[in-house]
Design a protein around this motif. Structure first.
Motif, short mmCIF file in Angstrom:
data_model
loop_
_atom_site.label_atom_id
_atom_site.label_comp_id
_atom_site.label_asym_id
_atom_site.label_seq_id
_atom_site.Cartn_x
_atom_site.Cartn_y
_atom_site.Cartn_z
N HIS A 39 -60.23 5.97 55.11
CA HIS A 39 -60.85 7.07 54.36
C HIS A 39 -62.33 7.14 54.71
N GLY A 41 -66.49 8.10 53.47
CA GLY A 41 -67.34 7.95 52.28
C GLY A 41 -68.04 6.61 52.22
N ARG A 45 -67.68 6.63 47.36
CA ARG A 45 -66.36 7.26 47.45
C ARG A 45 -65.64 7.19 46.09
N SER A 46 -64.60 8.00 45.95
CA SER A 46 -63.79 8.01 44.72
C SER A 46 -62.37 7.61 45.06
N PHE A 47 -61.66 7.14 44.09
CA PHE A 47 -60.24 6.83 44.27
C PHE A 47 -59.54 6.87 42.92
N ASP A 57 -65.34 6.68 40.64
CA ASP A 57 -66.18 6.38 41.81
C ASP A 57 -66.28 4.87 41.94
N ASN A 58 -66.49 4.40 43.18
CA ASN A 58 -66.69 2.95 43.36
C ASN A 58 -67.91 2.52 42.53
N LEU A 204 -67.63 11.41 43.70
CA LEU A 204 -68.38 11.42 44.97
C LEU A 204 -67.56 12.03 46.11
N SER A 205 -66.27 11.75 46.13
CA SER A 205 -65.47 12.27 47.24
C SER A 205 -65.36 13.79 47.17
N GLU A 206 -65.19 14.33 45.95
CA GLU A 206 -65.12 15.79 45.80
C GLU A 206 -66.44 16.44 46.16
N VAL A 209 -67.47 14.08 50.35
CA VAL A 209 -66.58 13.67 51.44
C VAL A 209 -65.56 14.76 51.79
N ARG A 210 -64.82 15.20 50.77
CA ARG A 210 -63.77 16.18 51.07
C ARG A 210 -64.36 17.46 51.68
#
Ligand SMILES: Cc1cc2nc3c(=O)[nH]c(=O)nc-3n(C[C@H](O)[C@H](O)[C@H](O)COP(=O)(O)OP(=O)(O)OC[C@H]3O[C@@H](n4cnc5c(N)ncnc54)[C@H](O)[C@@H]3O)c2cc1C
Length: 424
Positions: A39, A41, A45-47, A57-58, A204-206, A209-210
Protein backbone atom coordinates in the motif's frame (compact mmCIF):
# COMPACT_ATOMS: atom_id res chain seq x y z
CA UNK A 1 -1.75 13.87 -23.01
CA UNK A 2 0.60 10.88 -23.38
CA UNK A 3 3.68 11.09 -21.10
CA UNK A 4 6.75 12.32 -22.94
CA UNK A 5 10.48 12.65 -22.13
CA UNK A 6 12.91 10.63 -20.06
CA UNK A 7 11.33 8.46 -17.36
CA UNK A 8 11.68 9.29 -13.65
CA UNK A 9 11.86 6.33 -11.27
CA UNK A 10 10.53 7.18 -7.81
CA UNK A 11 11.37 4.73 -5.03
CA UNK A 12 8.91 4.86 -2.13
CA UNK A 13 5.22 5.83 -2.16
CA UNK A 14 5.14 7.75 1.12
CA UNK A 15 3.94 11.35 0.86
CA UNK A 16 7.35 12.58 -0.35
CA UNK A 17 7.41 10.03 -3.19
CA UNK A 18 3.76 10.62 -4.07
CA UNK A 19 4.16 14.42 -4.09
CA UNK A 20 7.22 14.10 -6.33
CA UNK A 21 5.51 11.65 -8.70
CA UNK A 22 2.38 13.83 -8.91
CA UNK A 23 4.39 17.01 -9.58
CA UNK A 24 6.18 15.30 -12.49
CA UNK A 25 3.29 13.26 -13.94
CA UNK A 26 0.94 16.25 -14.10
CA UNK A 27 3.52 17.98 -16.32
CA UNK A 28 3.50 15.02 -18.71
CA UNK A 29 6.67 13.29 -17.51
CA UNK A 30 6.71 9.47 -17.63
CA UNK A 31 6.89 8.30 -14.02
CA UNK A 32 7.28 4.87 -12.37
CA UNK A 33 6.79 4.54 -8.62
CA UNK A 34 8.09 1.45 -6.79
CA UNK A 35 6.83 0.76 -3.27
CA UNK A 36 8.04 -2.05 -1.02
CA UNK A 37 4.77 -2.38 0.89
CA UNK A 38 1.43 -3.50 -0.50
CA UNK A 39 0.00 0.00 0.00
CA UNK A 40 1.04 3.65 -0.34
CA UNK A 41 1.23 6.35 2.34
CA UNK A 42 4.21 5.11 4.35
CA UNK A 43 4.11 6.68 7.79
CA UNK A 44 0.82 8.50 7.06
CA UNK A 45 -1.89 6.00 6.21
CA UNK A 46 -5.30 4.65 7.27
CA UNK A 47 -6.55 1.11 7.62
CA UNK A 48 -9.60 -0.76 8.87
CA UNK A 49 -8.95 -2.02 12.36
CA UNK A 50 -10.65 -5.34 13.08
CA UNK A 51 -10.91 -4.80 16.85
CA UNK A 52 -12.42 -1.32 16.66
CA UNK A 53 -14.30 -2.13 13.43
CA UNK A 54 -13.43 1.36 12.24
CA UNK A 55 -11.04 2.96 9.76
CA UNK A 56 -8.27 4.60 11.78
CA UNK A 57 -5.03 6.40 10.96
CA UNK A 58 -1.71 4.90 12.06
CA UNK A 59 -1.43 8.17 13.99
CA UNK A 60 -3.50 11.36 14.18
CA UNK A 61 -1.78 14.00 12.06
CA UNK A 62 -2.12 17.71 12.82
CA UNK A 63 -1.65 20.08 9.90
CA UNK A 64 -1.80 23.87 9.79
CA UNK A 65 -3.50 26.17 7.29
CA UNK A 66 -0.10 27.72 6.47
CA UNK A 67 1.26 24.37 5.18
CA UNK A 68 1.61 25.73 1.65
CA UNK A 69 3.24 22.65 0.10
CA UNK A 70 0.50 20.43 1.50
CA UNK A 71 -2.15 22.63 -0.11
CA UNK A 72 -0.28 22.67 -3.42
CA UNK A 73 -0.23 18.85 -3.34
CA UNK A 74 -3.92 18.70 -2.39
CA UNK A 75 -4.75 21.03 -5.30
CA UNK A 76 -2.74 18.81 -7.67
CA UNK A 77 -4.77 15.76 -6.60
CA UNK A 78 -8.12 17.55 -6.20
CA UNK A 79 -8.46 16.82 -2.49
CA UNK A 80 -8.35 20.23 -0.76
CA UNK A 81 -11.75 19.59 0.78
CA UNK A 82 -10.42 16.55 2.66
CA UNK A 83 -8.85 18.71 5.37
CA UNK A 84 -11.15 20.13 8.01
CA UNK A 85 -10.77 22.24 11.13
CA UNK A 86 -12.39 25.01 13.15
CA UNK A 87 -13.35 28.20 11.35
CA UNK A 88 -11.09 30.29 13.61
CA UNK A 89 -7.54 29.69 14.81
CA UNK A 90 -8.05 28.26 18.25
CA UNK A 91 -6.36 25.64 20.36
CA UNK A 92 -8.26 24.33 23.40
CA UNK A 93 -6.14 22.96 26.26
CA UNK A 94 -6.76 20.90 29.38
CA UNK A 95 -4.22 20.66 32.17
CA UNK A 96 -4.85 17.22 33.63
CA UNK A 97 -2.83 18.00 36.76
CA UNK A 98 -5.35 20.59 38.01
CA UNK A 99 -8.31 20.31 35.63
CA UNK A 100 -7.81 23.85 34.28
CA UNK A 101 -9.07 24.47 30.74
CA UNK A 102 -8.29 27.36 28.40
CA UNK A 103 -8.45 28.28 24.76
CA UNK A 104 -5.71 30.07 22.82
CA UNK A 105 -7.58 32.11 20.17
CA UNK A 106 -5.22 33.69 17.70
CA UNK A 107 -7.69 35.34 15.30
CA UNK A 108 -6.96 35.84 11.61
CA UNK A 109 -4.69 38.78 10.99
CA UNK A 110 -1.00 39.57 11.08
CA UNK A 111 -1.27 41.80 14.16
CA UNK A 112 -1.19 39.38 17.15
CA UNK A 113 -3.97 41.08 19.11
CA UNK A 114 -4.53 37.83 21.04
CA UNK A 115 -1.27 38.16 22.98
CA UNK A 116 -2.63 41.44 24.48
CA UNK A 117 -5.85 39.79 25.64
CA UNK A 118 -5.58 37.65 28.82
CA UNK A 119 -8.74 35.76 27.80
CA UNK A 120 -7.22 34.65 24.49
CA UNK A 121 -3.62 33.92 25.45
CA UNK A 122 -2.04 31.23 27.63
CA UNK A 123 -3.06 31.73 31.32
CA UNK A 124 -0.57 33.42 33.67
CA UNK A 125 1.49 34.84 30.80
CA UNK A 126 2.16 38.46 29.84
CA UNK A 127 2.10 39.98 26.35
CA UNK A 128 5.83 40.68 26.42
CA UNK A 129 6.61 37.00 27.16
CA UNK A 130 5.64 36.16 23.57
CA UNK A 131 8.55 38.18 22.19
CA UNK A 132 10.71 35.28 23.38
CA UNK A 133 9.67 33.47 20.18
CA UNK A 134 12.01 35.79 18.26
CA UNK A 135 14.96 34.16 20.04
CA UNK A 136 14.36 31.06 17.90
CA UNK A 137 15.34 32.98 14.76
CA UNK A 138 18.73 33.82 16.22
CA UNK A 139 19.34 30.54 18.05
CA UNK A 140 22.72 28.90 17.50
CA UNK A 141 22.54 25.61 15.56
CA UNK A 142 23.68 23.69 18.64
CA UNK A 143 21.11 25.23 21.03
CA UNK A 144 18.12 23.26 22.29
CA UNK A 145 14.59 24.57 22.82
CA UNK A 146 15.04 24.36 26.61
CA UNK A 147 18.29 26.36 26.45
CA UNK A 148 16.70 29.12 24.37
CA UNK A 149 13.22 29.32 25.92
CA UNK A 150 13.43 27.41 29.20
CA UNK A 151 13.39 30.63 31.28
CA UNK A 152 9.97 31.78 30.05
CA UNK A 153 7.97 30.30 32.97
CA UNK A 154 4.32 29.40 32.33
CA UNK A 155 4.71 30.19 28.61
CA UNK A 156 7.40 27.53 28.38
CA UNK A 157 5.40 24.91 30.29
CA UNK A 158 2.12 25.57 28.51
CA UNK A 159 3.20 26.60 25.01
CA UNK A 160 6.85 26.28 24.02
CA UNK A 161 7.48 22.86 25.51
CA UNK A 162 4.30 21.23 24.10
CA UNK A 163 4.95 22.92 20.74
CA UNK A 164 8.51 21.57 20.69
CA UNK A 165 7.48 18.01 21.54
CA UNK A 166 4.68 18.02 18.96
CA UNK A 167 6.54 19.72 16.11
CA UNK A 168 9.94 18.06 16.64
CA UNK A 169 8.83 14.74 18.18
CA UNK A 170 11.80 15.28 20.47
CA UNK A 171 12.05 16.34 24.11
CA UNK A 172 12.41 20.14 24.49
CA UNK A 173 15.68 19.54 26.39
CA UNK A 174 17.16 17.87 23.30
CA UNK A 175 15.29 19.29 20.28
CA UNK A 176 16.97 21.92 18.11
CA UNK A 177 15.58 25.40 18.83
CA UNK A 178 16.30 26.78 15.37
CA UNK A 179 14.10 24.17 13.67
CA UNK A 180 11.04 25.63 15.39
CA UNK A 181 11.54 29.03 13.80
CA UNK A 182 10.25 28.11 10.31
CA UNK A 183 7.14 26.66 11.96
CA UNK A 184 6.40 30.06 13.53
CA UNK A 185 7.49 32.00 10.42
CA UNK A 186 5.24 29.98 8.08
CA UNK A 187 2.23 30.13 10.40
CA UNK A 188 1.93 33.02 12.88
CA UNK A 189 4.43 34.97 10.76
CA UNK A 190 1.90 35.02 7.89
CA UNK A 191 -1.06 35.85 10.13
CA UNK A 192 -3.19 34.04 12.67
CA UNK A 193 -5.17 32.31 9.87
CA UNK A 194 -2.08 30.31 8.89
CA UNK A 195 -1.89 28.66 12.32
CA UNK A 196 -5.44 27.27 12.04
CA UNK A 197 -5.35 23.56 12.96
CA UNK A 198 -6.51 21.04 10.36
CA UNK A 199 -6.84 17.29 10.12
CA UNK A 200 -8.02 14.70 7.64
CA UNK A 201 -11.82 14.49 7.59
CA UNK A 202 -12.07 10.81 6.72
CA UNK A 203 -8.50 9.72 7.34
CA UNK A 204 -5.04 10.19 5.88
CA UNK A 205 -5.50 7.72 3.04
CA UNK A 206 -8.72 9.38 1.85
CA UNK A 207 -7.08 12.80 2.03
CA UNK A 208 -3.67 12.14 0.52
CA UNK A 209 -3.15 8.62 -0.76
CA UNK A 210 -6.25 7.51 -2.63
CA UNK A 211 -6.65 10.78 -4.59
CA UNK A 212 -2.91 10.81 -5.44
CA UNK A 213 -3.02 7.24 -6.78
CA UNK A 214 -6.14 8.05 -8.76
CA UNK A 215 -4.52 11.08 -10.40
CA UNK A 216 -1.30 9.17 -11.09
CA UNK A 217 -3.33 6.48 -12.90
CA UNK A 218 -5.11 9.23 -14.86
CA UNK A 219 -1.73 10.62 -15.98
CA UNK A 220 -0.55 7.10 -16.97
CA UNK A 221 2.08 6.93 -14.23
CA UNK A 222 2.90 3.40 -13.09
CA UNK A 223 2.70 2.54 -9.38
CA UNK A 224 4.01 -0.89 -8.49
CA UNK A 225 3.55 -2.35 -5.03
CA UNK A 226 5.57 -5.10 -3.39
CA UNK A 227 8.74 -3.82 -5.14
CA UNK A 228 11.49 -3.48 -2.55
CA UNK A 229 14.66 -1.86 -3.91
CA UNK A 230 17.68 -3.88 -2.76
CA UNK A 231 20.55 -2.25 -4.63
CA UNK A 232 21.56 0.41 -7.12
CA UNK A 233 23.82 -0.54 -10.01
CA UNK A 234 26.14 2.30 -10.92
CA UNK A 235 27.84 2.96 -14.27
CA UNK A 236 29.98 6.07 -14.93
CA UNK A 237 28.75 7.85 -11.81
CA UNK A 238 25.04 7.37 -12.52
CA UNK A 239 22.40 4.84 -11.53
CA UNK A 240 22.05 2.42 -14.45
CA UNK A 241 19.89 -0.33 -12.94
CA UNK A 242 17.49 -0.73 -10.03
CA UNK A 243 17.83 -4.12 -8.40
CA UNK A 244 14.63 -5.27 -6.69
CA UNK A 245 14.07 -8.35 -4.60
CA UNK A 246 12.84 -10.42 -7.54
CA UNK A 247 13.85 -8.55 -10.68
CA UNK A 248 15.61 -5.47 -12.04
CA UNK A 249 14.76 -2.31 -13.96
CA UNK A 250 17.04 -0.60 -16.47
CA UNK A 251 17.62 3.16 -15.98
CA UNK A 252 18.34 4.67 -19.41
CA UNK A 253 20.91 7.41 -19.99
CA UNK A 254 18.65 10.48 -19.56
CA UNK A 255 16.47 8.95 -16.86
CA UNK A 256 16.54 9.95 -13.21
CA UNK A 257 15.94 8.19 -9.89
CA UNK A 258 14.35 9.77 -6.80
CA UNK A 259 15.00 7.90 -3.59
CA UNK A 260 12.03 8.74 -1.35
CA UNK A 261 12.64 6.05 1.26
CA UNK A 262 13.31 6.49 4.99
CA UNK A 263 16.88 7.41 6.04
CA UNK A 264 17.76 3.93 7.33
CA UNK A 265 16.95 2.45 3.87
CA UNK A 266 18.75 5.24 2.01
CA UNK A 267 21.85 4.64 4.15
CA UNK A 268 21.83 0.93 3.26
CA UNK A 269 21.43 1.66 -0.44
CA UNK A 270 24.07 4.42 -0.42
CA UNK A 271 26.88 3.41 1.95
CA UNK A 272 28.68 6.53 3.17
CA UNK A 273 25.58 8.74 2.96
CA UNK A 274 25.46 11.09 5.94
CA UNK A 275 21.87 10.90 7.16
CA UNK A 276 20.01 11.03 10.49
CA UNK A 277 20.48 7.78 12.38
CA UNK A 278 18.63 8.38 15.66
CA UNK A 279 14.87 8.17 15.85
CA UNK A 280 11.90 8.90 18.09
CA UNK A 281 8.71 6.92 18.37
CA UNK A 282 5.09 8.08 18.44
CA UNK A 283 2.36 6.02 20.07
CA UNK A 284 -1.31 6.47 19.30
CA UNK A 285 -4.00 5.06 21.55
CA UNK A 286 -7.37 4.76 19.80
CA UNK A 287 -10.56 4.11 21.82
CA UNK A 288 -13.94 3.26 20.30
CA UNK A 289 -16.29 5.23 22.53
CA UNK A 290 -19.75 4.01 23.55
CA UNK A 291 -21.14 6.78 21.30
CA UNK A 292 -19.85 9.75 19.30
CA UNK A 293 -19.45 12.85 21.54
CA UNK A 294 -21.88 15.52 20.46
CA UNK A 295 -19.51 18.44 20.29
CA UNK A 296 -15.83 18.60 21.10
CA UNK A 297 -13.41 21.47 20.54
CA UNK A 298 -10.41 19.77 18.98
CA UNK A 299 -7.60 19.02 18.66
CA UNK A 300 -7.53 19.21 22.44
CA UNK A 301 -4.04 19.87 23.82
CA UNK A 302 -3.36 17.82 26.95
CA UNK A 303 -0.86 18.88 29.59
CA UNK A 304 0.20 17.03 32.72
CA UNK A 305 -0.88 13.62 31.41
CA UNK A 306 0.44 10.84 29.20
CA UNK A 307 -0.29 12.20 25.72
CA UNK A 308 -0.29 15.64 24.06
CA UNK A 309 -3.30 15.71 21.73
CA UNK A 310 -6.78 14.27 21.69
CA UNK A 311 -8.57 13.94 18.35
CA UNK A 312 -12.10 12.61 17.92
CA UNK A 313 -13.43 11.29 14.62
CA UNK A 314 -16.96 9.93 14.89
CA UNK A 315 -16.90 7.60 17.90
CA UNK A 316 -13.14 7.06 17.90
CA UNK A 317 -11.03 9.11 20.34
CA UNK A 318 -7.29 9.04 19.63
CA UNK A 319 -4.49 10.23 21.89
CA UNK A 320 -1.05 11.02 20.48
CA UNK A 321 2.02 10.40 22.65
CA UNK A 322 5.13 11.91 21.02
CA UNK A 323 8.76 11.14 21.84
CA UNK A 324 7.36 8.03 23.49
CA UNK A 325 10.45 5.82 23.51
CA UNK A 326 10.31 5.16 27.26
CA UNK A 327 6.84 3.58 26.82
CA UNK A 328 7.62 1.40 23.82
CA UNK A 329 8.17 -1.80 25.76
CA UNK A 330 4.91 -1.60 27.72
CA UNK A 331 2.23 -4.08 26.64
CA UNK A 332 -0.70 -2.30 24.91
CA UNK A 333 -3.12 -2.74 27.84
CA UNK A 334 -0.68 -1.24 30.36
CA UNK A 335 -0.25 1.69 28.02
CA UNK A 336 -3.96 2.26 27.52
CA UNK A 337 -4.75 2.01 31.27
CA UNK A 338 -3.46 5.48 32.30
CA UNK A 339 -4.69 7.10 29.08
CA UNK A 340 -8.35 6.11 29.36
CA UNK A 341 -9.10 8.14 32.57
CA UNK A 342 -7.51 11.15 30.84
CA UNK A 343 -9.76 10.74 27.80
CA UNK A 344 -12.77 10.24 30.03
CA UNK A 345 -12.05 13.47 31.88
CA UNK A 346 -11.33 15.37 28.70
CA UNK A 347 -14.65 14.31 27.19
CA UNK A 348 -16.61 14.72 30.45
CA UNK A 349 -17.70 11.06 30.51
CA UNK A 350 -18.99 9.53 33.78
CA UNK A 351 -16.22 8.17 36.03
CA UNK A 352 -17.64 4.64 35.87
CA UNK A 353 -17.47 4.42 32.06
CA UNK A 354 -15.61 1.16 31.47
CA UNK A 355 -12.53 1.03 29.23
CA UNK A 356 -13.91 0.64 25.70
CA UNK A 357 -12.25 -1.40 22.91
CA UNK A 358 -8.79 0.02 22.33
CA UNK A 359 -6.04 -0.22 19.72
CA UNK A 360 -2.50 0.92 20.48
CA UNK A 361 -0.25 1.68 17.51
CA UNK A 362 3.45 2.07 18.14
CA UNK A 363 5.48 3.71 15.37
CA UNK A 364 8.98 3.02 16.57
CA UNK A 365 10.80 5.23 14.07
CA UNK A 366 8.08 7.83 13.55
CA UNK A 367 10.61 10.60 12.78
CA UNK A 368 14.31 11.17 13.19
CA UNK A 369 15.40 12.68 16.53
CA UNK A 370 15.46 16.39 15.76
CA UNK A 371 18.45 17.22 17.93
CA UNK A 372 21.17 19.67 16.80
CA UNK A 373 23.50 16.79 15.96
CA UNK A 374 20.92 14.86 13.92
CA UNK A 375 19.64 17.96 12.11
CA UNK A 376 23.25 18.50 11.01
CA UNK A 377 23.16 15.10 9.27
CA UNK A 378 20.31 15.97 6.86
CA UNK A 379 21.43 15.79 3.23
CA UNK A 380 20.14 18.06 0.45
CA UNK A 381 18.09 16.83 -2.54
CA UNK A 382 21.10 15.94 -4.73
CA UNK A 383 22.28 12.37 -4.21
CA UNK A 384 25.90 11.32 -4.57
CA UNK A 385 25.26 10.10 -8.16
CA UNK A 386 24.55 12.26 -11.22
CA UNK A 387 20.97 11.15 -11.86
CA UNK A 388 20.02 10.42 -8.24
CA UNK A 389 17.88 12.66 -6.00
CA UNK A 390 16.79 12.33 -2.40
CA UNK A 391 13.39 13.12 -0.88
CA UNK A 392 11.77 12.49 2.48
CA UNK A 393 10.97 14.35 5.69
CA UNK A 394 14.54 13.63 6.88
CA UNK A 395 16.25 15.51 4.04
CA UNK A 396 17.29 19.12 4.53
CA UNK A 397 13.98 20.86 3.94
CA UNK A 398 14.64 23.48 6.62
CA UNK A 399 11.43 22.23 8.27
CA UNK A 400 10.74 19.68 10.99
CA UNK A 401 9.99 16.09 9.89
CA UNK A 402 6.32 16.55 9.08
CA UNK A 403 3.93 16.05 6.19
CA UNK A 404 4.70 19.61 5.08
CA UNK A 405 8.43 18.76 5.05
CA UNK A 406 7.89 15.44 3.24
CA UNK A 407 5.72 16.99 0.54
CA UNK A 408 8.08 19.94 0.10
CA UNK A 409 11.03 17.57 -0.29
CA UNK A 410 9.09 15.71 -3.01
CA UNK A 411 8.43 18.97 -4.85
CA UNK A 412 12.07 20.03 -4.53
CA UNK A 413 13.27 16.68 -5.90
CA UNK A 414 10.85 16.99 -8.84
CA UNK A 415 12.16 20.48 -9.61
CA UNK A 416 15.77 19.28 -9.41
CA UNK A 417 15.04 16.39 -11.80
CA UNK A 418 13.50 18.73 -14.34
CA UNK A 419 16.46 21.12 -14.04
CA UNK A 420 18.92 18.24 -14.59
CA UNK A 421 17.06 16.92 -17.61
CA UNK A 422 16.90 20.42 -19.09
CA UNK A 423 20.65 20.53 -18.69
CA UNK A 424 20.80 23.45 -16.26
C1 LIG B 1 2.42 8.24 14.39
C2 LIG B 1 2.88 9.42 13.60
C3 LIG B 1 2.33 10.68 13.84
C4 LIG B 1 2.75 11.78 13.10
N1 LIG B 1 2.15 12.99 13.32
C5 LIG B 1 2.37 13.99 12.46
C6 LIG B 1 1.61 15.18 12.55
O1 LIG B 1 0.78 15.36 13.45
N2 LIG B 1 1.82 16.16 11.61
C7 LIG B 1 2.73 16.00 10.61
O2 LIG B 1 2.83 16.89 9.74
N3 LIG B 1 3.51 14.90 10.53
C8 LIG B 1 3.34 13.89 11.42
N4 LIG B 1 4.07 12.74 11.32
C9 LIG B 1 5.19 12.67 10.35
C10 LIG B 1 4.72 12.31 8.93
O3 LIG B 1 3.90 11.17 8.95
C11 LIG B 1 5.97 12.03 8.10
O4 LIG B 1 6.79 13.17 8.12
C12 LIG B 1 5.68 11.71 6.63
O5 LIG B 1 4.62 10.79 6.49
C13 LIG B 1 6.96 11.14 6.01
O6 LIG B 1 6.77 10.85 4.65
P1 LIG B 1 7.97 10.33 3.77
O7 LIG B 1 7.44 10.11 2.41
O8 LIG B 1 9.14 11.23 3.94
O9 LIG B 1 8.43 8.93 4.41
P2 LIG B 1 7.65 7.54 4.54
O10 LIG B 1 6.23 7.79 4.84
O11 LIG B 1 8.44 6.72 5.49
O12 LIG B 1 7.73 6.91 3.07
C14 LIG B 1 8.78 6.09 2.63
C15 LIG B 1 8.20 4.97 1.76
O13 LIG B 1 9.28 4.21 1.21
C16 LIG B 1 8.92 2.84 1.25
N5 LIG B 1 10.15 2.05 1.21
C17 LIG B 1 11.04 1.83 2.22
N6 LIG B 1 12.07 1.07 1.78
C18 LIG B 1 11.83 0.82 0.46
C19 LIG B 1 12.55 0.10 -0.55
N7 LIG B 1 13.72 -0.50 -0.28
N8 LIG B 1 12.02 0.02 -1.79
C20 LIG B 1 10.81 0.62 -2.08
N9 LIG B 1 10.11 1.32 -1.16
C21 LIG B 1 10.60 1.42 0.10
C22 LIG B 1 8.15 2.71 2.57
O14 LIG B 1 7.36 1.54 2.58
C23 LIG B 1 7.32 4.00 2.56
O15 LIG B 1 6.09 3.83 1.90
C24 LIG B 1 3.74 11.63 12.09
C25 LIG B 1 4.32 10.38 11.86
C26 LIG B 1 3.89 9.28 12.59
C27 LIG B 1 4.51 7.93 12.31
Amino acid sequence: MAPDGPRVHVIGAGLAGLACAVALARKGRPVSVYEAAGHAGGRARSFRDARLERVIDNGSHLLLAGNRSVFRFLDHIGARDQLVGPRETRFPFLDLSDGRRWMVRAGHGLWPSWVFDPARRVPDTRARDYLSGLRLARARPDATVAEVLGDTGPLYDRFWRPLAVSALNTEAELGQARLLWPVLRETFGRGGWAARPLWAREGLSEAFVRPALKRLAHWNAEVRFGRRLKDLEVTDGRVSRLIFQDDAEQVAAEEAVVLAVPPWTASLLLPGLKAPNEFRSIINVHFRLPSAPRRIAQPLGLLGGTGEWLFVRGDVASVTISAADSLLDLPPDSMAAPVWPEVRRALGLPADTPVPPVRVIKEKRATFAQTPDQVGRRPGPRGPLRNLFLAGDWTDTGLPATIEGAVRSGHTAAKSVVALQRGS
